[in-house]
Design a protein around this motif. Sequence first.
Motif, PDB file in Angstrom:
ATOM      1  N   HIS A  85       0.838  -1.204   0.000  1.00 19.01           N
ATOM      2  CA  HIS A  85       0.000   0.000   0.000  1.00 19.01           C
ATOM      3  C   HIS A  85       0.874   1.254   0.000  1.00 19.01           C
ATOM      4  CE1 HIS A  85      -3.895  -1.803   0.297  1.00 19.01           C
ATOM      5  NE2 HIS A  85      -3.749  -2.270   1.520  1.00 19.01           N
ATOM      6  N   TYR A  86       1.908   1.239   0.833  1.00 19.47           N
ATOM      7  CA  TYR A  86       2.777   2.408   0.987  1.00 19.47           C
ATOM      8  C   TYR A  86       3.487   2.734  -0.332  1.00 19.47           C
ATOM      9  CZ  TYR A  86       6.883   5.038   2.632  1.00 19.47           C
ATOM     10  OH  TYR A  86       7.879   5.970   2.809  1.00 19.47           O
ATOM     11  N   ALA A 136      -2.794   2.003   3.885  1.00 20.50           N
ATOM     12  CA  ALA A 136      -1.602   1.644   4.659  1.00 20.50           C
ATOM     13  C   ALA A 136      -1.742   2.087   6.110  1.00 20.50           C
ATOM     14  CB  ALA A 136      -0.363   2.287   4.034  1.00 20.50           C
ATOM     15  N   GLU A 137      -2.287   3.289   6.306  1.00 19.02           N
ATOM     16  CA  GLU A 137      -2.459   3.796   7.668  1.00 19.02           C
ATOM     17  C   GLU A 137      -3.466   2.944   8.437  1.00 19.02           C
ATOM     18  OE1 GLU A 137      -3.493   8.035   9.842  1.00 19.02           O
ATOM     19  OE2 GLU A 137      -2.827   8.046   7.747  1.00 19.02           O
ATOM     20  N   ALA A 147       4.522   0.801  11.321  1.00 22.03           N
ATOM     21  CA  ALA A 147       3.628   1.946  11.148  1.00 22.03           C
ATOM     22  C   ALA A 147       4.390   3.230  10.853  1.00 22.03           C
ATOM     23  CB  ALA A 147       2.769   2.121  12.394  1.00 22.03           C
ATOM     24  N   LEU A 148       5.693   3.261  11.148  1.00 22.66           N
ATOM     25  CA  LEU A 148       6.461   4.494  11.002  1.00 22.66           C
ATOM     26  C   LEU A 148       6.582   4.951   9.556  1.00 22.66           C
ATOM     27  CD1 LEU A 148       9.357   3.969  13.564  1.00 22.66           C
ATOM     28  CD2 LEU A 148       7.596   5.740  13.652  1.00 22.66           C
ATOM     29  N   PHE A 149       6.527   4.023   8.606  1.00 20.41           N
ATOM     30  CA  PHE A 149       6.675   4.420   7.203  1.00 20.41           C
ATOM     31  C   PHE A 149       5.689   5.530   6.842  1.00 20.41           C
ATOM     32  CE2 PHE A 149       8.705   0.236   6.915  1.00 20.41           C
ATOM     33  CZ  PHE A 149       9.801   0.528   6.122  1.00 20.41           C
ATOM     34  N   GLU A 204       8.463   7.919  -3.436  1.00 21.44           N
ATOM     35  CA  GLU A 204       9.876   8.152  -3.685  1.00 21.44           C
ATOM     36  C   GLU A 204      10.095   8.830  -5.036  1.00 21.44           C
ATOM     37  OE1 GLU A 204      12.001   8.166  -1.515  1.00 21.44           O
ATOM     38  OE2 GLU A 204      11.009   7.009   0.038  1.00 21.44           O
ATOM     39  N   VAL A 205       9.222   8.589  -6.006  1.00 24.03           N
ATOM     40  CA  VAL A 205       9.308   9.325  -7.264  1.00 24.03           C
ATOM     41  C   VAL A 205       9.090  10.816  -6.997  1.00 24.03           C
ATOM     42  CG1 VAL A 205       8.171   9.743  -9.483  1.00 24.03           C
ATOM     43  CG2 VAL A 205       8.651   7.404  -8.758  1.00 24.03           C
ATOM     44  N   ALA A 206       8.067  11.135  -6.187  1.00 26.86           N
ATOM     45  CA  ALA A 206       7.779  12.546  -5.867  1.00 26.86           C
ATOM     46  C   ALA A 206       8.932  13.168  -5.086  1.00 26.86           C
ATOM     47  CB  ALA A 206       6.482  12.648  -5.080  1.00 26.86           C
TER      48      ALA A 206
END
Length: 923
Positions: free
Chosen positions: A618-619, A627-628, A650-652, A802-804
Amino acid sequence: MGSQKVQSTLVGRLLELDRLVAVLDSAAGGTAGVALVGGDAGIGKTRLVTELAERAREAGFAVLTGQCAELGDALPYLPLADALRGAEGELRAALDARPVLGRLLPGSADGGPESASGLTQQQLFGSMLGFLAVRPVLLILEDLHWADQSTRDLVVFLSRMLQGEHVCVVGTYRTDDLHRRHPLRRVLAELKRLPSVTSVELGPLDRGEMTDYVAVLGGTDARVIDQVVGRAEGNPFYAEELLEAALGGCSMPDGLADLLLSRAELLSDSAQRVLRGAAVAGRKVAHDLLQEASGLDDLDFEESMREIVSRGLLRPSGDGYTFRHALLQEAVYTDLLPGERTRLHAEFARLLTAREGAAAELAHHYLAGHDLAGALAASVEAGRRAERLGAPAEAHRHFEQALGLWDRVADAERLAGSDHGRLAMRSAAAAADSGDNHRAVAQLRRLPASAEVNERLAYCLIDADDEEGAIAAAQAAVEAADEPPVLARALATYARALYWTERHDEVEALAVRALETARASGATDAETSALITLGSLAALAADIPRAKELLGCAAAERSGDLAIDLRAIFQYARVQYESGDLAEASVTVDRGLRLAHETGLDWSTFGTDLRFLRLLIHYVAGEWDAAEKVAAGFGIRAGTSAEATLSSFALFVEVARGLPAVEERLSWMEPFWSDDVLVSYMGHGLAAEHALWHGDPEGALGHVHAALDALYPHDPGVVRLGATGLWALADLGRAAEADAMLERARVPTVVGPGSGIRGPMGPEGMAWLARAEAEWHRAHGRSGTDAWRAVVEAFDFGFVYEVARSRWRLAEALLADGDREGARREWERAVETAGSLGARPLGEALAELGRRARFTAAQPGLLTGREQEVLALVAEGLPNREIGERLFIAQKTVSVHVSNILGKLGVSSRTQAAAVARREGLL
């Protein structure tokens, strides 16, 4: 007489009751809690929780109450079974839908596999968690000082895993029974550190409270009340007994045991006989069983029972009787003559055998009655039943008891239905399943060497990280195997033992041989295990198509072993994810999660691993709300390394969204950073990102170095940590250190297949290496435009965030090169993604870049229609709540739109957004 008044009047204990009611109120509000009520015998624990139960019923809670018994350490989940009998309505339907819980109830079929399974207990725990979530529940477990280990483990599990359910769990225990080595001591110490646990200690009532209490009991004579209060020393039960003796015209003995027995001695001979039988039976006893044990006819037994009940010694309970207080049962039992005690135990054993009673109870009576043959047979059966109920610690205890009797009983093998070696292996397996791997290994090493013994020994030693011992045992198992199924399992285990060693190159041949032998002999568990090993080897060698083919075969069929099946599905999904096939991985993970849920294994090792992988997918895919939601199930409170690992997942999302929970979660994880490599990697790594977003590159660098020190140089996690460290060094402008950090980040990517360490990096790993190299350029003061463009392309396999984040740096690099229009395009795309994800820290960084570059959102189409509507109302000065009411959308949705708008306009406040909107004609 007096006891009835006491039941309706609570004297003293108002402060203690208030603390318990506070836990109940929190549960009513959706914050589950646990209360532990301790105190000496007779101090009033039961009366206090009875009052709490009344308050709970008035508040709409279902109340389930279970009680441990003195032989409860031999009866798995006795208080839980007792409590579940009270389930009604929704809870009864929920219980019926969970067969693993239903097995605990009297009269239910044993069910379950004949052999031990380490997952059965996890199934039961997961089922209990789901059962309690059905409606508001107060679960009371009394006398935990007598609880079996599996019940203690369940209490710990519930205390840690209950989070947002409307559940209050209350346990009572005697403090005066907790000797230095009592097993409950460690559990209490562990639980009392948790913020969800409230500890309530009941001390003696003061003199004024005791006087009121004795008056409520029926005391009217001031002299008698004074004597009772003086002698009772603040103990309500002792006071009740003293007053009963005084009002009955008896003297008041000095000791409590003598006092209790003085009341029993007033009974007729037949009634005393019945009472002694009841004491041998335990705290509770069925009517018919007690009558048969007494040897009295119907009329005499009824008269005796009427006499006993009228004196308040026993109370009717269901189809039987219970002692008014455990202290009374203990006093009567202790007073029995040795021969009398032995005879009564033997009689109960005979009666229970005819009734097919609980095997654990039978074993207790046979042993106390000196019938060793009966005790051995009953102990073995009790162990088997404990296995099927998911109580491995009790199974191990019963099997050990049978093994201890083995040489003292003729024809032991026939009585046990097993030879000594197989029973010992079963005992070792139960020990391993209960988490006592050391005991399991010691027991297996005492057995005569055989292929099966050595294979199980190797399996346990793999889990114990004893590489050398596991290899030796597995090799011995292969050499001794003379039956194909045993050989297949030995070969599969041997391959696993060698997998991460310098003899890694031998693994494939062993796994192929294991696969062929397993298929020829029908050993499906060994076949699946061999397929998993071969698929993992193919993935290490970068042969992803073959890895997917092998792992797909392993995951497609059920092997008969749920642990292996879930492991196969997880490994298949992991390879799909790591190769960048997010859609395929999603399908596989969801299938694994369904299997885990259907079998009650949501909280098993692979159940939680699958949920973590689901969160990562999801992340990466940019589905952050989903994801949350997954992360919310992991909880923040961590009391063990396993819980800290769960929490770290959960930290991600929390770090990337800049949520306030990050600081609290990190504080709970911190004590475990030095104990667990994965917790250190996750905790330090994401704490470093959190620090960087908050302008603390020095603090971030400290976290990076701490995590790197805990990892092996070739661990793939080194690449991401290196990239994060280079981000910090670039912010600090420390070029020399950046050179060393880049070299360290490159190490895992140069280790090839067949090394026993790892194979080639997947697309995500290579993308992080590209990020590290781009940050290295930044640390040296270079724009690194081409390097940052390569990072964007590398993460474009589907890693939306990560693209953003890479476009943000690319926009900076393009600006430095003078390509303002190119920078603006990258900036706008990054702003759009950050807004849609709710990535607040990235959005703020982009807003800052937009201000420096004087980017605006004046060009058509940058704001969506809904965002333009929200912006117009923001410019009017309306808060989010009123905007939501005007536009008929949720306040949280308004907040997301506002964040998107701020990012797109390159501003940091609503006032600035309104000013830009007016200046650019966006209104």
